[in-house]
Each structure stands twice: as C-alpha cells, then as structure tokens.
Enzyme design. Sequence first.
Site, PDB file in Angstrom:
ATOM      1  N   THR A  99      -3.319   2.332 -14.780  1.00  0.00           N
ATOM      2  CA  THR A  99      -3.635   0.877 -15.001  1.00  0.00           C
ATOM      3  C   THR A  99      -4.990   0.437 -14.175  1.00  0.00           C
ATOM      4  OG1 THR A  99      -2.232   0.072 -13.286  1.00  0.00           O
ATOM      5  CG2 THR A  99      -1.214   0.536 -15.303  1.00  0.00           C
ATOM      6  N   GLY A 100      -5.476   1.288 -13.342  1.00  0.00           N
ATOM      7  CA  GLY A 100      -6.802   0.998 -12.637  1.00  0.00           C
ATOM      8  C   GLY A 100      -8.151   1.446 -13.343  1.00  0.00           C
ATOM      9  N   VAL A 101      -8.539   2.199 -12.894  1.00  0.00           N
ATOM     10  CA  VAL A 101      -9.945   2.911 -13.479  1.00  0.00           C
ATOM     11  C   VAL A 101      -9.875   3.269 -14.992  1.00  0.00           C
ATOM     12  CG1 VAL A 101     -11.159   3.030 -11.166  1.00  0.00           C
ATOM     13  CG2 VAL A 101     -10.423   4.752 -12.224  1.00  0.00           C
ATOM     14  N   GLY A 140      -9.726   4.697  -5.769  1.00  0.00           N
ATOM     15  CA  GLY A 140      -8.222   4.116  -6.031  1.00  0.00           C
ATOM     16  C   GLY A 140      -7.170   4.362  -5.171  1.00  0.00           C
ATOM     17  N   VAL A 141      -6.124   4.525  -5.666  1.00  0.00           N
ATOM     18  CA  VAL A 141      -5.048   4.942  -4.917  1.00  0.00           C
ATOM     19  C   VAL A 141      -5.114   6.666  -4.461  1.00  0.00           C
ATOM     20  CG1 VAL A 141      -3.488   5.864  -7.022  1.00  0.00           C
ATOM     21  CG2 VAL A 141      -2.329   5.076  -4.792  1.00  0.00           C
ATOM     22  N   ASP A 142      -5.905   7.379  -5.322  1.00  0.00           N
ATOM     23  CA  ASP A 142      -5.936   8.703  -4.892  1.00  0.00           C
ATOM     24  C   ASP A 142      -6.971   8.853  -3.902  1.00  0.00           C
ATOM     25  OD1 ASP A 142      -6.424  11.528  -5.233  1.00  0.00           O
ATOM     26  OD2 ASP A 142      -7.784  11.623  -6.924  1.00  0.00           O
ATOM     27  N   ASN A 162      -6.855  12.671 -10.604  1.00  0.00           N
ATOM     28  CA  ASN A 162      -7.418  13.039 -11.624  1.00  0.00           C
ATOM     29  C   ASN A 162      -7.444  14.621 -12.145  1.00  0.00           C
ATOM     30  OD1 ASN A 162      -9.857  14.589 -10.487  1.00  0.00           O
ATOM     31  ND2 ASN A 162     -10.097  12.482  -9.791  1.00  0.00           N
ATOM     32  N   ASP A 164       0.796  -1.160  -0.181  1.00  0.00           N
ATOM     33  CA  ASP A 164       0.001   0.153   0.069  1.00  0.00           C
ATOM     34  C   ASP A 164       0.992   1.234   0.032  1.00  0.00           C
ATOM     35  OD1 ASP A 164      -1.652   2.257   0.464  1.00  0.00           O
ATOM     36  OD2 ASP A 164      -2.629   1.263   2.258  1.00  0.00           O
TER      37      ASP A 164
HETATM   38  N1  AR6 Z   1      -1.409   1.399  -3.255  1.00  0.00           N
HETATM   39  C1  AR6 Z   1      -0.466   1.227  -4.190  1.00  0.00           C
HETATM   40  N2  AR6 Z   1      -1.437   0.774  -5.309  1.00  0.00           N
HETATM   41  C2  AR6 Z   1      -2.680   0.955  -5.292  1.00  0.00           C
HETATM   42  C3  AR6 Z   1      -3.459   1.454  -4.286  1.00  0.00           C
HETATM   43  C4  AR6 Z   1      -2.648   1.641  -3.112  1.00  0.00           C
HETATM   44  N3  AR6 Z   1      -3.223   1.909  -1.772  1.00  0.00           N
HETATM   45  N4  AR6 Z   1      -4.787   1.544  -4.443  1.00  0.00           N
HETATM   46  C5  AR6 Z   1      -4.907   1.343  -5.711  1.00  0.00           C
HETATM   47  N5  AR6 Z   1      -3.709   0.882  -6.405  1.00  0.00           N
HETATM   48  P1  AR6 Z   1      -6.251   3.841  -9.974  1.00  0.00           P
HETATM   49  P2  AR6 Z   1      -5.816   5.227 -12.294  1.00  0.00           P
HETATM   50  C6  AR6 Z   1      -3.233   0.477  -7.575  1.00  0.00           C
HETATM   51  O1  AR6 Z   1      -7.512   3.439 -10.360  1.00  0.00           O
HETATM   52  O2  AR6 Z   1      -6.081   3.971 -13.012  1.00  0.00           O
HETATM   53  C7  AR6 Z   1      -9.126   7.863  -9.206  1.00  0.00           C
HETATM   54  O3  AR6 Z   1     -10.490   7.728  -8.827  1.00  0.00           O
HETATM   55  C8  AR6 Z   1      -4.350  -0.156  -8.452  1.00  0.00           C
HETATM   56  O4  AR6 Z   1      -4.214  -1.594  -8.341  1.00  0.00           O
HETATM   57  O5  AR6 Z   1      -6.086   4.285  -8.416  1.00  0.00           O
HETATM   58  O6  AR6 Z   1      -4.541   6.153 -12.789  1.00  0.00           O
HETATM   59  C9  AR6 Z   1      -8.536   8.948  -9.470  1.00  0.00           C
HETATM   60  O7  AR6 Z   1      -9.196  10.185  -8.843  1.00  0.00           O
HETATM   61  C10 AR6 Z   1      -3.823   0.081  -9.852  1.00  0.00           C
HETATM   62  O8  AR6 Z   1      -2.984  -0.725 -10.455  1.00  0.00           O
HETATM   63  O9  AR6 Z   1      -5.622   5.155 -10.774  1.00  0.00           O
HETATM   64  C11 AR6 Z   1      -8.940   9.156 -11.100  1.00  0.00           C
HETATM   65  O10 AR6 Z   1      -9.913   9.573 -11.128  1.00  0.00           O
HETATM   66  C12 AR6 Z   1      -3.051   1.582  -9.879  1.00  0.00           C
HETATM   67  O11 AR6 Z   1      -2.782   1.651  -8.354  1.00  0.00           O
HETATM   68  C13 AR6 Z   1      -8.686   7.720 -11.416  1.00  0.00           C
HETATM   69  O12 AR6 Z   1      -8.873   7.074 -10.325  1.00  0.00           O
HETATM   70  C14 AR6 Z   1      -4.149   2.702 -10.184  1.00  0.00           C
HETATM   71  O13 AR6 Z   1      -5.290   2.668 -10.320  1.00  0.00           O
HETATM   72  C15 AR6 Z   1      -7.248   7.371 -11.935  1.00  0.00           C
HETATM   73  O14 AR6 Z   1      -7.239   6.262 -12.524  1.00  0.00           O
END
Ligand code: AR6
Length: 186
Positions: free
Chosen positions: A132-134, A40-42, A32, A18
């Site tokens: 690589t998430g949403v 997500g991570v944000d 974003n 994490d």
């Molecule tokens: N620690 C490490 N990695 C993580 C964690 C964490 N705590 N949580 C998720 N991940 P995403 P994006 C990984 O969706 O695709 C947000 O709503 C996760 O498995 O967080 O850049 C923002 O506000 C994935 O591989 O980011 C934007 O609107 C990676 O982090 C949007 O999502 C990125 O997933 C950005 O989307």
Amino acid sequence: MQGMKAYLNGAVVVTTGDITSFDVDAIVNAANSSLLGGGGVDGAIHRSGGPAILEECRKIRSTQYPEGLPTGKAVATTGGRLKAKHVIHTVGPVWHGGKQGEDILLQDAYRNSLAVAESLGAKTVAFPAISTGVYGFPKDRAAKRVAEVLKQYFSTPRPIQTVYLVFFSSQDAELFIREADPLLSP
Ligand code: AR6
C-alpha cells in the site's frame, strides 16, 4: 502491546506505530524480489536490524532464489538487532489496475507469511500494510483482502496467538477498520 481495535477473539489487533520497534516473535517485511533492500518499511527494517539481515538475504538469493523471491512468496531471516527474533520477507504485488491478479497475490503474501511464521514457531507476528506504499495497492481494497485472509486463517485453531496489523498513521488504521469491520466483526 496496545491496539486500537481487536478482532477474531483477540487474534487480530489493529494498531499504529513503527513496526521496527515491535516486540514480537516475527515482523513481516514488505520487500521486493531482489531481497536486497529498498525504501519504505524495507529500508527501515534493514536500518534498524543491521547487516545480519542483508547477509542472510544474500544467502537466500544465492541458494534458494537466484532469480529473486517471486511475488506472493515469503522467506525468513534473523531479526538481527531488532527486538523481533525473525524477519519474514514477502513481496506484495505492484498495483497495475486490479486485473492482473493483484488481489490473489496480496493474499498469497499474507498467507505464505503466516505459514512461514508457523514454521518458525512464532506466536506473535506483526504485519505492515503490504503493497500500500510505493507499490500503489489501494488501501481500502487491501483492507478487505487482508480481512478475508485473516478471517479464513483463524477459522480453525492456529499456533499463532496474535497477528498485529501495524499502520504507519492513525488515518490508515482507521481506514482499515472502516473497510474490514463488516468482514471481521462477529
Ligand atoms: N512501520 C510500519 N509501517 C511502515 C513503516 C514502518 N516503519 N514505514 C512505512 N510503512 P512500502 P510496498 C508503511 O512502500 O508498497 C520498498 O522500497 C507505509 O505507510 O514500504 O509493499 C521495497 O523494497 C505503507 O502503508 O511497501 C519495495 O521495493 C506500507 O508500510 C517496495 O518498497 C507499505 O509501504 C514495496 O512497496
């Protein structure tokens, strides 16, 4: 900090966990354009770091970026209650099939985040797998683009000592290693 695999003479460490718990000078947020939080991570970073981060994000919006932070750019705030002193917020591209500049925008997000980290005097920086998430950027393709940026970045002497690439699952870390290994191994 323990890593699964190190590259480029230890300058790049692939690890899992994490990112909000990382004891580094700066962590990068996959934000974003609004800079006002999300999932997500944000979401995790704002939850763990507390309201000081959002407060600074609002200030950046009202001064530097009233229309929002453009994709590929990066800005820094405090780390608030995080162990990390700084959070570097960047916006990765939304995946639209790969022909709308997604590769370059993803690399811009990493490059500009590294430049901000340097300007903060950070020696250790942790990145999540941006987009690589949403945002849907394919993980295998992202791995190659990130490896290219880091290889080029560390091809000249840099003040940053260690870049941690933090994956949420060991499966994601292994996928990264599989794709990036040919590009990063000596
Ligand atoms: N620690 C490490 N990695 C993580 C964690 C964490 N705590 N949580 C998720 N991940 P995403 P994006 C990984 O969706 O695709 C947000 O709503 C996760 O498995 O967080 O850049 C923002 O506000 C994935 O591989 O980011 C934007 O609107 C990676 O982090 C949007 O999502 C990125 O997933 C950005 O989307």
